[in-house]
Design a protein around this motif. Sequence first.
Motif, PDB file in Angstrom:
ATOM      1  N   GLY A   1      52.470  39.864  48.851  1.00 36.21           N
ATOM      2  CA  GLY A   1      52.364  38.417  48.963  1.00 36.21           C
ATOM      3  C   GLY A   1      51.291  37.999  49.952  1.00 36.21           C
ATOM      4  O   GLY A   1      50.491  37.103  49.676  1.00 36.21           O
ATOM      5  N   VAL A   2      51.253  38.648  51.102  1.00 35.15           N
ATOM      6  CA  VAL A   2      50.224  38.337  52.095  1.00 35.15           C
ATOM      7  C   VAL A   2      48.844  38.689  51.546  1.00 35.15           C
ATOM      8  O   VAL A   2      47.898  37.912  51.669  1.00 35.15           O
ATOM      9  N   ALA A   3      48.732  39.846  50.915  1.00 27.64           N
ATOM     10  CA  ALA A   3      47.443  40.265  50.353  1.00 27.64           C
ATOM     11  C   ALA A   3      47.005  39.320  49.240  1.00 27.64           C
ATOM     12  O   ALA A   3      45.829  38.954  49.154  1.00 27.64           O
ATOM     13  N   MET A   4      47.930  38.927  48.385  1.00 30.77           N
ATOM     14  CA  MET A   4      47.581  38.044  47.272  1.00 30.77           C
ATOM     15  C   MET A   4      47.291  36.628  47.753  1.00 30.77           C
ATOM     16  O   MET A   4      46.480  35.938  47.176  1.00 30.77           O
ATOM     17  N   PHE A   5      47.974  36.206  48.811  1.00 34.18           N
ATOM     18  CA  PHE A   5      47.663  34.886  49.348  1.00 34.18           C
ATOM     19  C   PHE A   5      46.235  34.873  49.864  1.00 34.18           C
ATOM     20  O   PHE A   5      45.500  33.899  49.688  1.00 34.18           O
ATOM     21  N   ALA A   6      45.851  35.980  50.470  1.00 33.85           N
ATOM     22  CA  ALA A   6      44.481  36.085  50.962  1.00 33.85           C
ATOM     23  C   ALA A   6      43.499  36.160  49.799  1.00 33.85           C
ATOM     24  O   ALA A   6      42.355  35.756  49.916  1.00 33.85           O
ATOM     25  N   GLN A   7      43.939  36.659  48.674  1.00 40.86           N
ATOM     26  CA  GLN A   7      43.085  36.822  47.504  1.00 40.86           C
ATOM     27  C   GLN A   7      43.614  36.017  46.325  1.00 40.86           C
ATOM     28  O   GLN A   7      43.610  36.466  45.191  1.00 40.86           O
ATOM     29  N   TRP A   8      44.066  34.791  46.581  1.00 37.88           N
ATOM     30  CA  TRP A   8      44.690  33.982  45.539  1.00 37.88           C
ATOM     31  C   TRP A   8      43.762  33.740  44.363  1.00 37.88           C
ATOM     32  O   TRP A   8      44.198  33.642  43.227  1.00 37.88           O
ATOM     33  N   SER A   9      42.472  33.634  44.625  1.00 35.61           N
ATOM     34  CA  SER A   9      41.549  33.331  43.531  1.00 35.61           C
ATOM     35  C   SER A   9      41.471  34.493  42.536  1.00 35.61           C
ATOM     36  O   SER A   9      41.322  34.266  41.335  1.00 35.61           O
ATOM     37  N   ILE A  10      41.585  35.716  43.032  1.00 33.14           N
ATOM     38  CA  ILE A  10      41.567  36.875  42.134  1.00 33.14           C
ATOM     39  C   ILE A  10      42.780  36.828  41.221  1.00 33.14           C
ATOM     40  O   ILE A  10      42.662  36.961  39.997  1.00 33.14           O
ATOM     41  N   LEU A  11      43.951  36.633  41.795  1.00 29.60           N
ATOM     42  CA  LEU A  11      45.175  36.551  41.001  1.00 29.60           C
ATOM     43  C   LEU A  11      45.121  35.371  40.043  1.00 29.60           C
ATOM     44  O   LEU A  11      45.509  35.477  38.879  1.00 29.60           O
ATOM     45  N   SER A  12      44.595  34.253  40.512  1.00 30.83           N
ATOM     46  CA  SER A  12      44.470  33.060  39.674  1.00 30.83           C
ATOM     47  C   SER A  12      43.550  33.321  38.485  1.00 30.83           C
ATOM     48  O   SER A  12      43.844  32.912  37.364  1.00 30.83           O
ATOM     49  N   ASN A  13      42.446  34.001  38.714  1.00 29.66           N
ATOM     50  CA  ASN A  13      41.514  34.292  37.626  1.00 29.66           C
ATOM     51  C   ASN A  13      42.092  35.290  36.631  1.00 29.66           C
ATOM     52  O   ASN A  13      41.885  35.164  35.426  1.00 29.66           O
ATOM     53  N   ILE A  14      42.836  36.288  37.111  1.00 27.23           N
ATOM     54  CA  ILE A  14      43.463  37.252  36.205  1.00 27.23           C
ATOM     55  C   ILE A  14      44.504  36.535  35.341  1.00 27.23           C
ATOM     56  O   ILE A  14      44.544  36.711  34.123  1.00 27.23           O
ATOM     57  N   THR A  15      45.338  35.719  35.976  1.00 21.43           N
ATOM     58  CA  THR A  15      46.347  34.964  35.235  1.00 21.43           C
ATOM     59  C   THR A  15      45.691  34.048  34.215  1.00 21.43           C
ATOM     60  O   THR A  15      46.129  33.962  33.065  1.00 21.43           O
ATOM     61  N   SER A  16      44.624  33.382  34.617  1.00 18.16           N
ATOM     62  CA  SER A  16      43.901  32.498  33.696  1.00 18.16           C
ATOM     63  C   SER A  16      43.308  33.281  32.535  1.00 18.16           C
ATOM     64  O   SER A  16      43.308  32.813  31.395  1.00 18.16           O
ATOM     65  N   GLY A  17      42.809  34.484  32.816  1.00 19.17           N
ATOM     66  CA  GLY A  17      42.269  35.326  31.745  1.00 19.17           C
ATOM     67  C   GLY A  17      43.324  35.679  30.711  1.00 19.17           C
ATOM     68  O   GLY A  17      43.069  35.665  29.501  1.00 19.17           O
ATOM     69  N   VAL A  18      44.536  35.981  31.184  1.00 17.47           N
ATOM     70  CA  VAL A  18      45.638  36.289  30.258  1.00 17.47           C
ATOM     71  C   VAL A  18      46.024  35.034  29.467  1.00 17.47           C
ATOM     72  O   VAL A  18      46.232  35.099  28.253  1.00 17.47           O
ATOM     73  N   ILE A  19      46.081  33.880  30.132  1.00 15.22           N
ATOM     74  CA  ILE A  19      46.404  32.626  29.435  1.00 15.22           C
ATOM     75  C   ILE A  19      45.349  32.319  28.385  1.00 15.22           C
ATOM     76  O   ILE A  19      45.674  31.946  27.251  1.00 15.22           O
ATOM     77  N   LEU A  20      44.083  32.477  28.732  1.00 11.93           N
ATOM     78  CA  LEU A  20      43.004  32.232  27.768  1.00 11.93           C
ATOM     79  C   LEU A  20      43.106  33.179  26.578  1.00 11.93           C
ATOM     80  O   LEU A  20      42.800  32.809  25.453  1.00 11.93           O
ATOM     81  N   PHE A  21      43.556  34.423  26.839  1.00  9.22           N
ATOM     82  CA  PHE A  21      43.706  35.387  25.749  1.00  9.22           C
ATOM     83  C   PHE A  21      44.750  34.919  24.747  1.00  9.22           C
ATOM     84  O   PHE A  21      44.528  34.959  23.541  1.00  9.22           O
ATOM     85  N   PHE A  22      45.907  34.472  25.235  1.00  8.90           N
ATOM     86  CA  PHE A  22      46.987  34.123  24.332  1.00  8.90           C
ATOM     87  C   PHE A  22      46.876  32.708  23.758  1.00  8.90           C
ATOM     88  O   PHE A  22      47.390  32.441  22.687  1.00  8.90           O
ATOM     89  N   SER A  23      46.210  31.801  24.466  1.00  6.59           N
ATOM     90  CA  SER A  23      46.145  30.436  23.945  1.00  6.59           C
ATOM     91  C   SER A  23      44.893  30.186  23.109  1.00  6.59           C
ATOM     92  O   SER A  23      44.882  29.301  22.272  1.00  6.59           O
ATOM     93  N   PHE A  24      43.825  30.936  23.328  1.00  2.37           N
ATOM     94  CA  PHE A  24      42.575  30.822  22.566  1.00  2.37           C
ATOM     95  C   PHE A  24      42.095  29.389  22.404  1.00  2.37           C
ATOM     96  O   PHE A  24      41.888  28.926  21.292  1.00  2.37           O
ATOM     97  N   PRO A  25      41.895  28.641  23.508  1.00  2.00           N
ATOM     98  CA  PRO A  25      41.385  27.284  23.344  1.00  2.00           C
ATOM     99  C   PRO A  25      39.935  27.286  22.849  1.00  2.00           C
ATOM    100  O   PRO A  25      39.486  26.338  22.244  1.00  2.00           O
ATOM    101  N   PHE A  26      39.228  28.359  23.121  1.00  2.00           N
ATOM    102  CA  PHE A  26      37.859  28.523  22.642  1.00  2.00           C
ATOM    103  C   PHE A  26      37.604  30.009  22.504  1.00  2.00           C
ATOM    104  O   PHE A  26      38.384  30.825  22.975  1.00  2.00           O
ATOM    105  N   LYS A  27      36.515  30.355  21.844  1.00  2.00           N
ATOM    106  CA  LYS A  27      36.225  31.769  21.589  1.00  2.00           C
ATOM    107  C   LYS A  27      34.743  32.039  21.807  1.00  2.00           C
ATOM    108  O   LYS A  27      33.950  31.110  21.970  1.00  2.00           O
ATOM    109  N   ILE A  28      34.391  33.288  21.805  1.00  2.00           N
ATOM    110  CA  ILE A  28      32.994  33.678  21.959  1.00  2.00           C
ATOM    111  C   ILE A  28      32.201  33.044  20.820  1.00  2.00           C
ATOM    112  O   ILE A  28      32.610  33.080  19.668  1.00  2.00           O
ATOM    113  N   GLY A  29      31.082  32.429  21.179  1.00  2.00           N
ATOM    114  CA  GLY A  29      30.247  31.751  20.195  1.00  2.00           C
ATOM    115  C   GLY A  29      30.403  30.245  20.216  1.00  2.00           C
ATOM    116  O   GLY A  29      29.532  29.520  19.747  1.00  2.00           O
TER     117      GLY A  29
END
Length: 177
Positions: free
Chosen positions: A89-117
Amino acid sequence: MMRFFELYTKELFATGLVFLTVILLRVIVSKAVKKYSKSHTGIEKRTNLVIKYIHLLINILAVISLIVIWGVQKNDIMITLSSIATVVGVAMFAQWSILSNITSGVILFFSFPFKIGDVIKVHDKDFPFEGEIIDINAFHTDLITKEGERLVYPNNLLLQKGISIVKPRFEDQEFTD
């Protein structure tokens, strides 16, 4: 050696069952995610990344199951897990943006609001831009503008900002220098 098997038959059987379950879950999850991906976009790189995250979760649950099976005291497990959770928790709080971007990447994968191209317009009051998506990674999305400028945009900002899908691709125009 025979005595060991006699004393720990139940634990050995349960351990084998956990390993078998992990193997089956990994195969089933991999096939399900790949099937889902093929029916939506078929981007292998993103699919493999999501599968890797899910396999990590399965492995963590398996380790916890093995700890319980082999008789580690519940109080010891809770102390260990709370200590690990505190450090993470302390490490992730310090690196919240990394966790946020990984979570967002997974959300983008499953929701597919847009795609390559797709050509998207990001409605950011400080830095609005329009670009064609050339790749979507775990942490960021790569875009290229009409002017040929390559932008690397964090996935968490794509979920926070307003996005318009302008058209599937830039028209067959020459990029200007």
